[in-house]
Each structure stands twice: as C-alpha cells, then as structure tokens.
Write a protein that holds these residues in place. Structure first.
Motif, PDB file in Angstrom:
ATOM      1  N   LEU A  66       9.062  -1.175  -2.283  1.00  0.00           N
ATOM      2  CA  LEU A  66       7.735  -1.184  -2.896  1.00  0.00           C
ATOM      3  C   LEU A  66       6.924  -0.048  -2.291  1.00  0.00           C
ATOM      4  CD1 LEU A  66       5.672  -2.817  -4.698  1.00  0.00           C
ATOM      5  CD2 LEU A  66       4.954  -3.914  -2.566  1.00  0.00           C
ATOM      6  N   SER A  67       6.226   0.673  -3.139  1.00  0.00           N
ATOM      7  CA  SER A  67       5.405   1.792  -2.685  1.00  0.00           C
ATOM      8  C   SER A  67       4.034   1.714  -3.348  1.00  0.00           C
ATOM      9  CB  SER A  67       6.083   3.129  -3.018  1.00  0.00           C
ATOM     10  OG  SER A  67       5.258   4.221  -2.644  1.00  0.00           O
ATOM     11  N   LEU A  68       2.990   1.676  -2.526  1.00  0.00           N
ATOM     12  CA  LEU A  68       1.612   1.693  -3.006  1.00  0.00           C
ATOM     13  C   LEU A  68       0.959   2.979  -2.523  1.00  0.00           C
ATOM     14  CD1 LEU A  68       2.392  -1.352  -3.142  1.00  0.00           C
ATOM     15  CD2 LEU A  68       0.013  -1.866  -2.579  1.00  0.00           C
ATOM     16  N   ARG A  69       0.312   3.689  -3.453  1.00  0.00           N
ATOM     17  CA  ARG A  69      -0.325   4.952  -3.064  1.00  0.00           C
ATOM     18  C   ARG A  69      -1.723   5.032  -3.671  1.00  0.00           C
ATOM     19  NH1 ARG A  69       4.751   5.987  -4.488  1.00  0.00           N
ATOM     20  NH2 ARG A  69       4.402   7.256  -6.360  1.00  0.00           N
ATOM     21  N   LEU A 111     -10.147  -3.179  -2.694  1.00  0.00           N
ATOM     22  CA  LEU A 111      -9.191  -2.307  -2.009  1.00  0.00           C
ATOM     23  C   LEU A 111      -9.634  -0.864  -2.200  1.00  0.00           C
ATOM     24  CD1 LEU A 111      -5.808  -3.973  -3.056  1.00  0.00           C
ATOM     25  CD2 LEU A 111      -7.128  -4.340  -0.965  1.00  0.00           C
ATOM     26  N   GLN A 112      -9.628  -0.110  -1.096  1.00  0.00           N
ATOM     27  CA  GLN A 112     -10.204   1.225  -1.117  1.00  0.00           C
ATOM     28  C   GLN A 112      -9.205   2.257  -0.587  1.00  0.00           C
ATOM     29  OE1 GLN A 112     -14.241   1.300   0.449  1.00  0.00           O
ATOM     30  NE2 GLN A 112     -14.479  -0.875   0.048  1.00  0.00           N
ATOM     31  N   GLY A 113      -8.217   2.547  -1.436  1.00  0.00           N
ATOM     32  CA  GLY A 113      -7.249   3.579  -1.087  1.00  0.00           C
ATOM     33  C   GLY A 113      -6.093   3.096  -0.236  1.00  0.00           C
ATOM     34  N   VAL A 114      -5.596   1.895  -0.506  1.00  0.00           N
ATOM     35  CA  VAL A 114      -4.489   1.325   0.265  1.00  0.00           C
ATOM     36  C   VAL A 114      -3.185   2.030  -0.090  1.00  0.00           C
ATOM     37  CG1 VAL A 114      -3.066  -0.750   0.568  1.00  0.00           C
ATOM     38  CG2 VAL A 114      -5.567  -0.916   0.597  1.00  0.00           C
ATOM     39  N   SER A 115      -2.462   2.467   0.934  1.00  0.00           N
ATOM     40  CA  SER A 115      -1.151   3.108   0.756  1.00  0.00           C
ATOM     41  C   SER A 115      -0.189   2.589   1.812  1.00  0.00           C
ATOM     42  CB  SER A 115      -1.258   4.635   0.879  1.00  0.00           C
ATOM     43  OG  SER A 115      -2.106   5.190  -0.101  1.00  0.00           O
ATOM     44  N   PHE A 116       0.999   2.173   1.389  1.00  0.00           N
ATOM     45  CA  PHE A 116       2.058   1.804   2.324  1.00  0.00           C
ATOM     46  C   PHE A 116       3.350   1.625   1.550  1.00  0.00           C
ATOM     47  CE2 PHE A 116       0.323  -2.342   1.050  1.00  0.00           C
ATOM     48  CZ  PHE A 116       1.464  -3.077   0.774  1.00  0.00           C
ATOM     49  N   THR A 117       4.446   1.489   2.270  1.00  0.00           N
ATOM     50  CA  THR A 117       5.747   1.219   1.665  1.00  0.00           C
ATOM     51  C   THR A 117       6.422   0.061   2.381  1.00  0.00           C
ATOM     52  OG1 THR A 117       6.922   2.769   3.110  1.00  0.00           O
ATOM     53  CG2 THR A 117       6.075   3.639   1.025  1.00  0.00           C
ATOM     54  N   THR A 118       7.288  -0.635   1.660  1.00  0.00           N
ATOM     55  CA  THR A 118       8.167  -1.621   2.278  1.00  0.00           C
ATOM     56  C   THR A 118       9.599  -1.116   2.154  1.00  0.00           C
ATOM     57  OG1 THR A 118       8.567  -2.949   0.290  1.00  0.00           O
ATOM     58  CG2 THR A 118       6.604  -3.471   1.579  1.00  0.00           C
ATOM     59  N   ARG A 119      10.414  -1.412   3.155  1.00  0.00           N
ATOM     60  CA  ARG A 119      11.779  -0.912   3.205  1.00  0.00           C
ATOM     61  C   ARG A 119      12.785  -2.016   2.904  1.00  0.00           C
ATOM     62  NH1 ARG A 119      10.882   4.481   2.970  1.00  0.00           N
ATOM     63  NH2 ARG A 119       9.281   5.093   4.477  1.00  0.00           N
ATOM     64  N   GLU A 125       4.868   1.368  -7.294  1.00  0.00           N
ATOM     65  CA  GLU A 125       6.263   1.484  -7.729  1.00  0.00           C
ATOM     66  C   GLU A 125       7.100   0.413  -7.061  1.00  0.00           C
ATOM     67  OE1 GLU A 125       7.736   5.360  -6.887  1.00  0.00           O
ATOM     68  OE2 GLU A 125       6.952   6.235  -8.738  1.00  0.00           O
ATOM     69  N   PHE A 126       7.975  -0.181  -7.847  1.00  0.00           N
ATOM     70  CA  PHE A 126       8.927  -1.170  -7.342  1.00  0.00           C
ATOM     71  C   PHE A 126      10.323  -0.694  -7.689  1.00  0.00           C
ATOM     72  CE2 PHE A 126      11.266  -5.245  -8.267  1.00  0.00           C
ATOM     73  CZ  PHE A 126      11.466  -5.592  -6.941  1.00  0.00           C
ATOM     74  N   ASP A 127      11.123  -0.433  -6.676  1.00  0.00           N
ATOM     75  CA  ASP A 127      12.464   0.133  -6.886  1.00  0.00           C
ATOM     76  C   ASP A 127      12.411   1.409  -7.724  1.00  0.00           C
ATOM     77  OD1 ASP A 127      14.194  -1.296  -5.341  1.00  0.00           O
ATOM     78  OD2 ASP A 127      14.900  -2.620  -6.931  1.00  0.00           O
ATOM     79  N   ARG A 150      14.728  -8.802  -5.228  1.00  0.00           N
ATOM     80  CA  ARG A 150      14.698  -7.612  -4.368  1.00  0.00           C
ATOM     81  C   ARG A 150      13.552  -7.696  -3.377  1.00  0.00           C
ATOM     82  NH1 ARG A 150      16.983  -3.792  -2.572  1.00  0.00           N
ATOM     83  NH2 ARG A 150      15.848  -2.004  -3.388  1.00  0.00           N
ATOM     84  N   LEU A 151      12.489  -8.404  -3.746  1.00  0.00           N
ATOM     85  CA  LEU A 151      11.320  -8.501  -2.880  1.00  0.00           C
ATOM     86  C   LEU A 151      10.612  -9.820  -3.131  1.00  0.00           C
ATOM     87  CD1 LEU A 151       9.334  -7.035  -0.885  1.00  0.00           C
ATOM     88  CD2 LEU A 151       8.091  -6.257  -2.916  1.00  0.00           C
ATOM     89  N   MET A 152      10.172 -10.446  -2.031  1.00  0.00           N
ATOM     90  CA  MET A 152       9.357 -11.651  -2.128  1.00  0.00           C
ATOM     91  C   MET A 152       7.975 -11.355  -1.562  1.00  0.00           C
ATOM     92  SD  MET A 152      11.927 -14.791  -1.148  1.00  0.00           S
ATOM     93  CE  MET A 152      10.657 -16.002  -1.556  1.00  0.00           C
ATOM     94  N   LEU A 153       6.950 -11.707  -2.319  1.00  0.00           N
ATOM     95  CA  LEU A 153       5.565 -11.638  -1.860  1.00  0.00           C
ATOM     96  C   LEU A 153       5.150 -13.054  -1.469  1.00  0.00           C
ATOM     97  CD1 LEU A 153       3.991  -9.470  -4.730  1.00  0.00           C
ATOM     98  CD2 LEU A 153       5.173  -8.688  -2.681  1.00  0.00           C
TER      99      LEU A 153
END
Length: 246
Positions: free
Chosen positions: A14-17, A29-37, A70-72, A160-163
């Motif tokens: 998962l990628s948030l930009r 939310l004010q410009g959150v960006s991160f990735t999960t591996r 983006e997810f996968d 593939r991912l659990m929230l």
C-alpha cells in the motif's frame, strides 16, 4: 529533493502519497504519505482525533480525499469500496460493526465473497469459540466475542492486506493478551496496517511504526527506532508511563 507524489514506492503493498481527507469543511488529513511492505505489520499511533481511522477509511474510499492511493500498484481512485475489498483488502472496524440481530453463522455468511471459497477451517481454528456459538445472536455476545467475530469475517478469505482499527480497545488485559497472540498468527502470513493505542501491543506486533499528529505523519520508521524514544512517543500519545497495558 522532494519526492514525486506520483512515483510508486518499490516493493510496497500500500502506498499513500500526499493524502488529504475532509469531513465537510474540516481538513482531517494534511499530506499523509507512507508505504506498507509485504509480510510486515505497520502500526499507526496517535492521540484520538488525529486522523488514524480517517486514514483507513480513505484507503477504503469511505472519505472524501485527494492524493494518490495505490494498492499492489493499482490506483484506488474512483473504485467503490466493494471493488477495493475484492482486490484483496480486508477491514476490521474500530466499533466491530457486527450485525447484532443476526447469528454468528449469518454474520460470517454475509462476509463471504462471491466466486471464492471461504476458509471456515482457518476461522474456527483461530476462534474455536465461534464454532460453538454459530447459532447465537451476535448482540448477545460479549465485546471480546464480538471482536473475534469481526476479525473472523475478515479472515474468511486470503487477503494481501488487512486494515485493523484498534482491535484491543475496551478489552480486559487477559483478552488483550489473547488477541495479540491471535494477531501474531494472522500477521505471520498477511501484511497488516494496524491502528493501536496500546504501546505494549505495538511493541509486540509492529515491524514499522507511524505516528500521526494533527493530520500529519510526525514519525515514520522501523519499530525499534521509533519506539525506542519512549518519552517522545508518550508525549505524542498523551499517556503516562503507568498507563501502558500489557
């Protein structure tokens, strides 16, 4: 040099930009960006109201937002929530959200995905109590039992991912320990994005930690690095040393 918000992070699930999310006129939310591996547990920490649940809901298309999700490698913008879930993403909400008037079996049946075979053997191996309570109405069960059911619904199919949003909230310490043991089994095979307030749980489960404050990511790194700064983390979370549960 500022990263390109449209460039995909390599090896990410998962990628948030530059994610911005809104409720009415409120800029949550004010410009959150991160990735999960892959094969990692990413834990989101933060005080109440800083945007943790809003982050999960934005991924699911349940909040108005801008930015790239983006997810996968697939952009989620424009997809309905049920379409996102079918890509292999499961959600366990904070309030458990079980159907109180339906039985355990009926709640599970509603979580089955068309065209896929549900794995009841796995669910009942993790939660044998649910097998015994299949005919019981969910509204008559304890909070811990309802949390089992909420998790079980998400585990009927491979993801593939659990929230997972604050699964230990409001549970007695004994139940917290049992749930963490179950989550350890789950996370051994599935990537997880976990919102959690309990620092002991975060330390036990997290590979990577994010800390949100006022809708922004203020800490982002390997769990051992972020959680090592104990006084800073407690200040950001607003908890005292004797309030941590185990």
């Amino acid at each position: 040099m500022k990263a390109d918000p449209h460039q995909r992070a390599p090896g990410s699930v998962l990628s948030l930009r530059d994610l911005h999310a809104y409720v009415g006129q409120s800029h949550i939310l004010q410009g959150v960006s991160f990735t999960t591996r892959p094969a990692q547990v990413t834990v989101i920490l933060g005080r109440n109201g800083v945007g943790k649940t809003s982050t999960l809901k934005s991924v699911l298309g349940l909040m108005n937002h801008t930015g790239v999700i983006e997810f996968d490698g697939r952009r989620l913008s424009g997809l309905e929530t049920h379409e996102i879930v079918r890509l292999g993403l499961a959600y366990v909400p904070e309030d458990r959200d079980v159907f109180h008037g339906l039985t355990v079996a009926e709640n599970l049946r509603l979580a089955e995905r068309r065209g896929l075979t549900p794995d009841y053997d796995r669910v009942f191996a993790l939660f044998p109590e649910l097998r015994d309570r299949r005919g019981q109405r969910a509204g008559t069960m304890s909070g811990g039992q309802q949390q089992m059911l909420s998790l079980a619904r998400a585990l009927l199919h491979d993801n593939r991912l659990m929230l997972i949003d604050e699964p230990t909230k409001g549970l007695a310490p004994r139940l917290v320990s049992e749930f963490v043991a179950t989550l350890e089994q789950i996370t051994a095979h599935t990537s997880v994005l976990l919102v959690e307030q309990n620092l002991a749980v975060a330390r036990r489960l997290a590979d990577h930690v994010l800390v949100l404050s006022e809708g922004r990511v203020v800490r982002d790194g390997p769990a051992e690095d972020v959680l090592a700064d104990d006084s800073s983390i407690r200040r950001l979370l607003g908890v005292a040393a004797d309030h941590e549960e185990s």
